[in-house]
Enzyme design. Structure first.
Site, PDB file in Angstrom:
ATOM      1  N   HIS A  12      45.982  -0.486 -33.471  1.00 30.87           N
ATOM      2  CA  HIS A  12      45.409  -1.715 -34.075  1.00 30.87           C
ATOM      3  C   HIS A  12      46.036  -1.879 -35.455  1.00 30.87           C
ATOM      4  CE1 HIS A  12      41.708  -4.426 -34.889  1.00 30.87           C
ATOM      5  NE2 HIS A  12      42.563  -4.605 -35.891  1.00 30.87           N
ATOM      6  N   HIS A  14      47.866  -4.713 -38.434  1.00 30.28           N
ATOM      7  CA  HIS A  14      48.219  -6.047 -38.926  1.00 30.28           C
ATOM      8  C   HIS A  14      49.518  -5.949 -39.710  1.00 30.28           C
ATOM      9  CE1 HIS A  14      44.246  -7.733 -37.926  1.00 30.28           C
ATOM     10  NE2 HIS A  14      43.830  -6.522 -38.208  1.00 30.28           N
ATOM     11  N   ARG A  16      51.261  -8.940 -40.504  1.00 28.59           N
ATOM     12  CA  ARG A  16      51.433 -10.227 -41.203  1.00 28.59           C
ATOM     13  C   ARG A  16      52.833 -10.806 -40.953  1.00 28.59           C
ATOM     14  NH1 ARG A  16      46.052  -9.768 -41.487  1.00 28.59           N
ATOM     15  NH2 ARG A  16      45.276  -8.710 -43.330  1.00 28.59           N
ATOM     16  N   ASN A  40      46.580 -12.311 -35.480  1.00 28.49           N
ATOM     17  CA  ASN A  40      45.855 -13.266 -36.337  1.00 28.49           C
ATOM     18  C   ASN A  40      46.698 -13.751 -37.509  1.00 28.49           C
ATOM     19  OD1 ASN A  40      45.597 -10.667 -37.500  1.00 28.49           O
ATOM     20  ND2 ASN A  40      43.696 -11.197 -38.551  1.00 28.49           N
ATOM     21  N   LYS A  95      43.876 -10.253 -27.735  1.00 30.06           N
ATOM     22  CA  LYS A  95      42.848  -9.962 -28.723  1.00 30.06           C
ATOM     23  C   LYS A  95      41.859 -11.106 -28.814  1.00 30.06           C
ATOM     24  CE  LYS A  95      40.807  -7.955 -32.177  1.00 30.06           C
ATOM     25  NZ  LYS A  95      41.380  -7.624 -33.476  1.00 30.06           N
ATOM     26  N   HIS A 134      37.242  -7.945 -31.285  1.00 30.42           N
ATOM     27  CA  HIS A 134      36.560  -7.747 -32.572  1.00 30.42           C
ATOM     28  C   HIS A 134      35.088  -8.011 -32.281  1.00 30.42           C
ATOM     29  CE1 HIS A 134      36.128  -7.952 -37.080  1.00 30.42           C
ATOM     30  NE2 HIS A 134      34.948  -8.345 -36.639  1.00 30.42           N
ATOM     31  N   HIS A 168      38.009  -1.147 -33.706  1.00 30.06           N
ATOM     32  CA  HIS A 168      37.484  -0.607 -34.974  1.00 30.06           C
ATOM     33  C   HIS A 168      35.972  -0.423 -34.974  1.00 30.06           C
ATOM     34  CE1 HIS A 168      36.847  -4.851 -35.585  1.00 30.06           C
ATOM     35  NE2 HIS A 168      38.033  -5.118 -36.102  1.00 30.06           N
ATOM     36  N   ASP A 240      43.794  -0.387 -38.127  1.00 30.04           N
ATOM     37  CA  ASP A 240      43.335  -1.669 -38.670  1.00 30.04           C
ATOM     38  C   ASP A 240      43.832  -1.819 -40.107  1.00 30.04           C
ATOM     39  OD1 ASP A 240      42.194  -4.158 -38.779  1.00 30.04           O
ATOM     40  OD2 ASP A 240      40.182  -3.431 -39.242  1.00 30.04           O
ATOM     41  N   HIS A 244      46.395  -7.286 -47.761  1.00 30.98           N
ATOM     42  CA  HIS A 244      46.219  -8.572 -48.438  1.00 30.98           C
ATOM     43  C   HIS A 244      46.828  -8.395 -49.817  1.00 30.98           C
ATOM     44  CE1 HIS A 244      43.355 -10.410 -45.588  1.00 30.98           C
ATOM     45  NE2 HIS A 244      42.872  -9.191 -45.442  1.00 30.98           N
ATOM     46  N   ALA A 256      38.891  -9.512 -46.595  1.00 37.12           N
ATOM     47  CA  ALA A 256      38.490  -8.288 -45.888  1.00 37.12           C
ATOM     48  C   ALA A 256      39.723  -7.583 -45.328  1.00 37.12           C
ATOM     49  CB  ALA A 256      37.529  -8.634 -44.760  1.00 37.12           C
TER      50      ALA A 256
HETATM   51  C1  NCD Z   1      41.498  -7.883 -40.670  1.00 36.55           C
HETATM   52  C2  NCD Z   1      42.590  -8.728 -41.328  1.00 36.55           C
HETATM   53  O1  NCD Z   1      42.644  -8.781 -42.558  1.00 36.55           O
HETATM   54  O2  NCD Z   1      43.386  -9.331 -40.594  1.00 36.55           O
HETATM   55  N1  NCD Z   1      40.508  -7.581 -41.655  1.00 36.55           N
HETATM   56  C3  NCD Z   1      39.589  -6.597 -41.617  1.00 36.55           C
HETATM   57  O3  NCD Z   1      38.756  -6.543 -42.517  1.00 36.55           O
HETATM   58  N2  NCD Z   1      39.578  -5.682 -40.661  1.00 36.55           N
HETATM   59  C4  NCD Z   1      40.957  -8.590 -39.485  1.00 36.55           C
HETATM   60  C5  NCD Z   1      40.181  -7.704 -38.531  1.00 36.55           C
HETATM   61  O4  NCD Z   1      40.712  -6.730 -38.002  1.00 36.55           O
HETATM   62  O5  NCD Z   1      39.009  -7.978 -38.293  1.00 36.55           O
HETATM   63 ZN    ZN Z   2      42.166  -5.693 -37.527  1.00 30.18          ZN
HETATM   64 ZN    ZN Z   3      38.733  -7.044 -36.435  1.00 29.20          ZN
END
Ligand code: NCD
Ligand code: ZN
Ligand code: ZN
Length: 333
Positions: A12, A14, A16, A40, A95, A134, A168, A240, A244, A256
């Site tokens: 899992h 991200h 970007r 996402n 997802k 999620h 997660h 996860d 950011h 988040a």
């Molecule tokens: C994730 C994100 O920033 O893309 N943020 C998070 O707090 N986990 C999105 C997600 O996995 O829910």
């Molecule tokens: Zn995530």
């Molecule tokens: Zn998530």
């Protein structure tokens, strides 16, 4: 003493896009053999063209590292069997986000109507494409995951051949649900094995530890630790890691996500060593995932760690990692 991990996988992740992708992708491709890439983006990855183009951008960002990006689509109940079959070789999972529940999930699902979901979920089961979820409602923030358990149960019962990954997980209730249904599995992050809500908001507010689902109670962390440390066959590591930029975290309105990919293997090694469960780390970090995701091919890669202090950089590009500026006990050598 050195420790070798074979083909670590992050189930899992991200990555970007654009500059952020260029900063973070090499940090994962250096340490991991592959990762499930979350869809996402803005706009979300929800077409064949978007998925293939994103995969190319990821491959360009990782250079020559041995690393397979396992691509996912953003769930839509309109995906047909023909469409999914045409992506079979490229698509590893889909997802599902409830609408608006986390970062960039506005286009997610606003209700769980079995009849509406059936054609797509039946097709996924037939094509052996797991559904990653999620799992949070829009209820009270500490109860959202527990409230979602009934939706997992509804999905698991109605689609017994579909592999459903509870992403997660953060609660004892989710851990207990895992063994009730053959087709339910889960990813567990590093940060949810380490922190509770106290670390986020018990003292000065810690924006870099703020994520969805929010970290929970000590007994929840204990339940997660137990199944991770024993490498329960239905759980696998999914960082996860969700970068950011600093300004989006240290802001009035904090995004988040916790950024952990550059420290994940080192800190997991320390945790498993501390609890004398090192022999289970290989299964948690790779073996279990390979048994659950029977549709992936995993490249051979070995990562060696040693008990040697590593000072975590204060910032990578524009992103502050977990443990920024602190010294952790293990290093990748
Ligand atoms: C994730 C994100 O920033 O893309 N943020 C998070 O707090 N986990 C999105 C997600 O996995 O829910
Ligand atoms: Zn995530
Ligand atoms: Zn998530």
């Amino acid at each position: 003493m050195s420790i070798t991990l074979n083909s670590p996988l992050d189930m899992h992740l991200h990555l970007r896009d654009e500059d952020m992708l260029k900063t973070v992708a090499p940090l994962s491709s250096r340490d991991f053999a592959g990762a499930i890439i979350m869809p996402n983006l803005v706009p979300p990855v929800d077409s064949k063209e978007a998925l293939l183009a994103y995969k190319e951008r990821i491959n360009a960002a990782i250079g020559n590292d041995t690393f397979t990006p396992y691509m996912t689509l953003f769930f839509k109940p309109t995906y047909t069997k023909e469409f999914l079959a045409s992506l079979k070789d490229e698509l590893v999972a889909i997802k599902l986000y409830p609408a608006g529940i986390t970062t960039n999930s506005e286009g997610g699902l606003s209700g769980f109507d079995v009849d509406e979901l059936r054609p797509t979920l039946d097709a996924m089961a037939e094509l052996n494409i797991p559904l990653c979820v999620h799992g949070e409602t829009n209820g009270f923030v500490m109860d959202r995951e527990a409230e979602f358990v009934s939706i997992y149960e509804m999905l698991a019962t109605n689609f017994p051949k579909l592999k459903i990954i509870m992403e997660h997980i953060t609660t004892k209730a989710s851990v207990e649900t895992l063994d009730k249904f053959e087709n339910l599995y889960a990813t567990i992050t590093l940060h949810h094995l380490l922190i509770t809500l106290d670390d986020v908001a018990g003292g000065m507010l810690q924006p870099h530890l703020f994520c969805k689902p929010i970290a929970k109670r000590p007994e929840d962390r204990e339940a997660l630790r137990k199944v991770a440390l024993e490498a329960h066959p239905k759980v696998m590591f999914g960082s996860d890691s969700a970068p950011h930029p600093q300004h989006a975290k240290e802001n009035c309105g904090c995004a988040a996500g916790v950024f952990t990919s550059p420290i994940a293997l080192q800190v997991l090694t320390e945790l498993f060593m501390e609890h004398s469960n090192l022999e289970n780390l290989q299964a948690f970090i790779s073996g279990n995932a390979q048994k659950i995701y029977t549709n992936i091919t995993v490249p051979t890669k070995s990562i060696t760690l040693e008990k040697k202090p590593f000072v975590v950089p204060a910032i990578y590009g524009t992103v502050i990692p977990m443990y920024a500026g602190e010294t952790i006990a293990y290093s990748i050598i």
